[in-house]
Write an enzyme that holds these catalytic residues in place. Structure first.
Site, PDB file in Angstrom:
ATOM      1  N   HIS A  55      35.137  82.333  39.352  1.00  0.00           N
ATOM      2  CA  HIS A  55      33.858  82.599  40.028  1.00  0.00           C
ATOM      3  C   HIS A  55      34.074  83.141  41.429  1.00  0.00           C
ATOM      4  O   HIS A  55      35.065  82.847  42.090  1.00  0.00           O
ATOM      5  CB  HIS A  55      32.910  81.397  39.988  1.00  0.00           C
ATOM      6  N   ASP A 115      26.949  81.709  50.242  1.00  0.00           N
ATOM      7  CA  ASP A 115      26.191  80.827  49.355  1.00  0.00           C
ATOM      8  C   ASP A 115      25.807  79.536  50.075  1.00  0.00           C
ATOM      9  O   ASP A 115      26.275  79.273  51.186  1.00  0.00           O
ATOM     10  CB  ASP A 115      26.986  80.530  48.067  1.00  0.00           C
ATOM     11  N   GLU A 127      28.959  81.980  38.570  1.00  0.00           N
ATOM     12  CA  GLU A 127      29.764  81.374  37.509  1.00  0.00           C
ATOM     13  C   GLU A 127      29.968  82.372  36.367  1.00  0.00           C
ATOM     14  O   GLU A 127      29.256  83.380  36.291  1.00  0.00           O
ATOM     15  CB  GLU A 127      29.041  80.119  36.986  1.00  0.00           C
TER      16      GLU A 127
HETATM   17  C1  GLP Z   1      33.539  77.375  45.903  1.00  0.00           C
HETATM   18  C2  GLP Z   1      32.781  78.400  46.779  1.00  0.00           C
HETATM   19  C3  GLP Z   1      33.444  79.751  46.724  1.00  0.00           C
HETATM   20  C4  GLP Z   1      34.937  79.510  46.779  1.00  0.00           C
HETATM   21  C5  GLP Z   1      35.403  78.892  45.503  1.00  0.00           C
HETATM   22  C6  GLP Z   1      36.824  78.372  45.573  1.00  0.00           C
HETATM   23  O1  GLP Z   1      32.774  76.595  45.105  1.00  0.00           O
HETATM   24  N1  GLP Z   1      31.390  78.558  46.527  1.00  0.00           N
HETATM   25  O2  GLP Z   1      32.996  80.565  47.794  1.00  0.00           O
HETATM   26  O3  GLP Z   1      35.612  80.729  46.948  1.00  0.00           O
HETATM   27  O4  GLP Z   1      34.488  77.931  45.036  1.00  0.00           O
HETATM   28  O5  GLP Z   1      36.893  77.249  46.392  1.00  0.00           O
HETATM   29  P1  GLP Z   1      38.231  76.809  47.138  1.00  0.00           P
HETATM   30  O6  GLP Z   1      38.546  77.895  48.097  1.00  0.00           O
HETATM   31  O7  GLP Z   1      37.853  75.536  47.825  1.00  0.00           O
HETATM   32  O8  GLP Z   1      39.262  76.642  46.104  1.00  0.00           O
END
Ligand code: GLP
Length: 261
Positions: free
Chosen positions: A139, A68, A144
């Site tokens: 998500h 993304d 979302e």
């Molecule tokens: C983010 C990313 C995801 C990620 C998730 C969890 O916003 N777009 O790819 O897996 O949310 O984030 P984190 O690993 O920092 O907890």
């Protein structure tokens, strides 16, 4: 699904690194799907450590696709996911920047960005191994709750919760973009092996819903249940709300050597 309850985040990182290295050793031209966010960082740091120590494989032939990208940040902004993955993984592994693809957030090209990205993934032969984290609301990538389970790469609007969760990477929550381009849940499902890593109590409810709850767009990560090859690596806290932990552990302990990375 292979659910692997491990003791610590370092154990999660080591097994994730083993899995990625095994793929690249067997297929030096493997196509990796890479996630950003905090969850995969220990695994990425472990890969870099091994690479620098000379025990890792060569990554020169590897190609990578990001999950993304934010919309609305200037190109080269340090918090774009493209710059983030260069900084946190691919530069250090010696993967040339032109071998790392990401959705194109150029403002005048957004309407076609999804289709172009899907074409690029297909042209590369598809993703062999997709690294995933999970959001606290379940998500995957930036899909979302409410995202179609068969969606493809497209623009999405972040929830207030995700913007707050990601505000730690910016000076304030107002600076977190509202829009993103993200691989869809259908895109992610086409990768050959999904490797989800999660650590900490903050992920426990999302993991329980994704793995043991119903398949539902309300928990996008529950789409993992429809994939034929998924590995979910968890530390003790992230696994703490699962009901079948003892069985998952038994299955992992009994895993034949030939199936291990
Ligand atoms: C983010 C990313 C995801 C990620 C998730 C969890 O916003 N777009 O790819 O897996 O949310 O984030 P984190 O690993 O920092 O907890």
């Amino acid at each position: 699904m292979e659910i692997v309850p491990l003791a610590t985040e370092a154990d999660v990182a080591a097994l994730a690194a083993d899995t990625i290295e095994a793929l690249v050793r067997a297929h030096p031209e493997a196509v990796l799907g890479l996630a950003t966010g905090s969850s995969p960082l220990p695994a990425y740091q472990e890969l870099i450590r091994r690479h620098r120590a000379g025990t890792g494989p060569s990554y020169a032939g590897v190609r990578a696709f990001l999950l993304d990208e934010y919309v609305g940040l200037p190109a080269g902004h340090p918090q774009t996911y493209r710059e983030t993955i260069f900084r946190e993984l691919t530069d250090a592994l010696g993967i040339a920047r032109d071998r790392v693809a990401s959705p194109d957030p150029a403002p005048d090209a957004i309407p076609t960005a999804g289709a172009r990205y899907e074409d690029a993934i297909r042209a590369a032969g598809g993703v062999d191994l997709q690294v995933l984290g999970i959001g606290a609301d379940g998500h995957l990538a930036f899909n979302e709750p409410g995202s179609s389970l068969v969606s493809t790469t497209r623009i999405k609007t972040l929830t207030a919760r995700t913007r707050e969760d990601n505000a730690r990477f910016f000076d304030s929550v107002e600076e977190v973009p509202r829009h993103v381009l993200t691989q869809g849940l259908g895109t992610i499902q086409r990768a050959r092996h999904l490797l989800l890593v999660a650590a900490g109590e903050g992920k426990a409810a999302a993991i329980a819903a994704a793995v043991e709850g119903p398949v539902s767009a309300s928990c996008p990560a529950s789409v993992l249940q429809l994939h034929p090859r998924v590995s979910v690596l968890l530390d003790e806290a992230a696994a703490s709300r699962l009901e079948r932990t003892a069985y998952y552990r038994e299955v992992f302990d009994a895993k034949p050597d030939w199936q291990r990375p």
